[in-house]
Design an enzyme around this catalytic site. Structure first.
Site, PDB file in Angstrom:
ATOM      1  N   TRP A  39     -18.395  -0.684   3.342  1.00  0.00           N
ATOM      2  CA  TRP A  39     -18.040  -1.022   1.952  1.00  0.00           C
ATOM      3  C   TRP A  39     -17.418  -2.408   1.874  1.00  0.00           C
ATOM      4  CZ3 TRP A  39     -20.066   2.256  -1.398  1.00  0.00           C
ATOM      5  CH2 TRP A  39     -20.192   3.608  -1.078  1.00  0.00           C
ATOM      6  N   ARG A  59     -27.419   1.801  21.062  1.00  0.00           N
ATOM      7  CA  ARG A  59     -27.066   0.824  20.028  1.00  0.00           C
ATOM      8  C   ARG A  59     -27.973  -0.373  20.201  1.00  0.00           C
ATOM      9  NH1 ARG A  59     -21.536  -1.025  17.255  1.00  0.00           N
ATOM     10  NH2 ARG A  59     -22.437  -2.607  15.901  1.00  0.00           N
ATOM     11  N   HIS A  98     -32.913  -4.955   5.995  1.00  0.00           N
ATOM     12  CA  HIS A  98     -32.658  -3.521   5.786  1.00  0.00           C
ATOM     13  C   HIS A  98     -33.954  -2.790   5.442  1.00  0.00           C
ATOM     14  CE1 HIS A  98     -28.487  -4.285   6.288  1.00  0.00           C
ATOM     15  NE2 HIS A  98     -28.298  -4.906   5.132  1.00  0.00           N
ATOM     16  N   ASN A 140     -30.157  -5.603  11.542  1.00  0.00           N
ATOM     17  CA  ASN A 140     -31.035  -5.883  10.390  1.00  0.00           C
ATOM     18  C   ASN A 140     -30.776  -7.263   9.795  1.00  0.00           C
ATOM     19  OD1 ASN A 140     -31.794  -3.267  10.720  1.00  0.00           O
ATOM     20  ND2 ASN A 140     -30.875  -2.485   8.827  1.00  0.00           N
ATOM     21  N   ILE A 194     -18.600   0.938  19.635  1.00  0.00           N
ATOM     22  CA  ILE A 194     -18.920   2.210  18.974  1.00  0.00           C
ATOM     23  C   ILE A 194     -18.781   2.087  17.454  1.00  0.00           C
ATOM     24  CG2 ILE A 194     -18.282   4.688  18.869  1.00  0.00           C
ATOM     25  CD1 ILE A 194     -19.391   3.963  21.587  1.00  0.00           C
ATOM     26  N   SER A 216     -21.554   2.853   7.515  1.00  0.00           N
ATOM     27  CA  SER A 216     -20.255   3.274   8.032  1.00  0.00           C
ATOM     28  C   SER A 216     -19.202   3.231   6.929  1.00  0.00           C
ATOM     29  CB  SER A 216     -19.823   2.372   9.193  1.00  0.00           C
ATOM     30  OG  SER A 216     -19.347   1.136   8.708  1.00  0.00           O
ATOM     31  N   SER A 217     -18.104   3.908   7.189  1.00  0.00           N
ATOM     32  CA  SER A 217     -17.013   3.911   6.203  1.00  0.00           C
ATOM     33  C   SER A 217     -16.445   2.503   6.032  1.00  0.00           C
ATOM     34  CB  SER A 217     -15.921   4.913   6.617  1.00  0.00           C
ATOM     35  OG  SER A 217     -15.603   4.776   7.985  1.00  0.00           O
ATOM     36  N   ASP A 275     -28.466  -1.328  14.617  1.00  0.00           N
ATOM     37  CA  ASP A 275     -27.798  -2.588  14.262  1.00  0.00           C
ATOM     38  C   ASP A 275     -28.739  -3.781  14.439  1.00  0.00           C
ATOM     39  OD1 ASP A 275     -25.685  -4.124  13.367  1.00  0.00           O
ATOM     40  OD2 ASP A 275     -24.751  -4.311  15.341  1.00  0.00           O
ATOM     41  N   LEU A 292     -37.780  18.746  14.264  1.00  0.00           N
ATOM     42  CA  LEU A 292     -36.659  17.843  14.542  1.00  0.00           C
ATOM     43  C   LEU A 292     -35.558  17.975  13.487  1.00  0.00           C
ATOM     44  CD1 LEU A 292     -35.591  15.242  16.111  1.00  0.00           C
ATOM     45  CD2 LEU A 292     -36.686  13.934  14.282  1.00  0.00           C
TER      46      LEU A 292
END
Ligand code: IPE
Ligand code: IPE
Ligand code: MG
Length: 245
Positions: A64, A183, A32, A17, A190, A60-61, A15, A126
């Site tokens: 949008w 974070r 970004h 950007n 969260i 994330s959902s 988080d 990885l």
């Protein structure tokens, strides 16, 4: 630097950007773009220090809801980054998997996601998990839907359903749970990331904005983790005894 023993999986909410760009009087998309470079650095460091799984929250959902122009640039960036990073990931023996509801993405983007997953599927370095159109609530509900389907088909009885069944249908089934959550960007929440999987994860919040996140910031998080005592419900004395046994 080596990851502490027992640290197998790191999950990160990348988080900050937008704020990074604003501080420089640049458009948000510049933040970004700079964020992609921080992803590259972090993937390389994690591979080098022997982390097994790195899960990144990319979109994330709820994202949008952002202005359509920003959503558009994020999709473009996704597309170009998947193209430009594929060979590098493969060369570094990284296996990429994308979690989230992909059906909302453009067909071309979905095809590119599949292509990079296929290219890297046999790598055993990885394991990089990118969460795109991911939401913790979505993950739990899609797992519940699959279990309900199995009940409808008579394969499972409702009374038998346990956390293990649900776990087996979640996006990260089969992988160790995150040991360390990071974070960046100063917020302490969260934001609908891995709700189920973070049950016993050590949480670490850093003020650094994601594009500035580098090896030293990761090292600071690893040091903080190494100083935590994970008790999983036991007492501190029990944990000591188990460790010395
Ligand atoms: C995280 O940075 C990247 C995404 C959510 C895609 P933000 O864009 O949320 O940055 P801030 O929080 O506005 O600074
Ligand atoms: C979480 O960050 C999502 C990603 C980093 C991809 P946000 O910036 O979208 O979270 P909120 O809206 O501040 O909670
Ligand atoms: Mg943000």
């Amino acid at each position: 630097m080596r990851a502490a023993s027992g640290l197998r999986h790191i999950a990160i909410i990348m988080d900050g950007n937008g704020r990074w760009a604003m501080q420089r009087h640049l458009p948000r998309h510049a933040g970004h773009r700079a964020g992609v470079k921080a992803v590259r650095r972090t993937v390389e460091t994690c591979a080098e220090i022997g982390v097994e799984v790195l899960t990144l929250f990319a979109f994330s959902s709820e994202n949008w809801r952002r202005p359509s122009q920003e959503v558009g640039t994020l999709m473009e960036l996704f597309m170009t980054a998947l193209g430009s990073e594929a060979a590098r990931l493969h060369k570094n023996n990284v296996r990429l998997a994308i979690i989230g509801d992909r059906s909302a993405f453009d067909a071309k983007l979905q095809a590119r996601m599949r292509k990079v997953e296929e290219l890297t599927a046999d790598n055993n370095g990885l394991q990089l998990i990118v969460s795109a159109n991911y939401g913790g609530r979505w993950d739990i509900s899609q797992a519940a839907r699959r279990l309900a389907q199995r009940v409808e088909e008579g394969e499972l009885r409702a009374a038998e359903i346990s956390p293990d069944h649900l776990h087996g249908e979640m996006s990260l089934a089969g992988l160790p749970e995150p040991d360390l959550f990071i974070r960046t960007g100063g917020e302490q929440r969260i934001s609908n990331f891995l709700l189920w999987q973070l049950a016993y994860t050590e949480l670490y919040f850093a003020d650094v904005l994601w594009p500035d996140f580098d090896r030293e910031h990761l090292e600071a998080a690893l040091t903080a983790y190494a100083n935590r005592q994970r008790r999983f419900g036991h007492t501190s004395e029990q944990v000591e005894r188990l460790r010395n046994a």
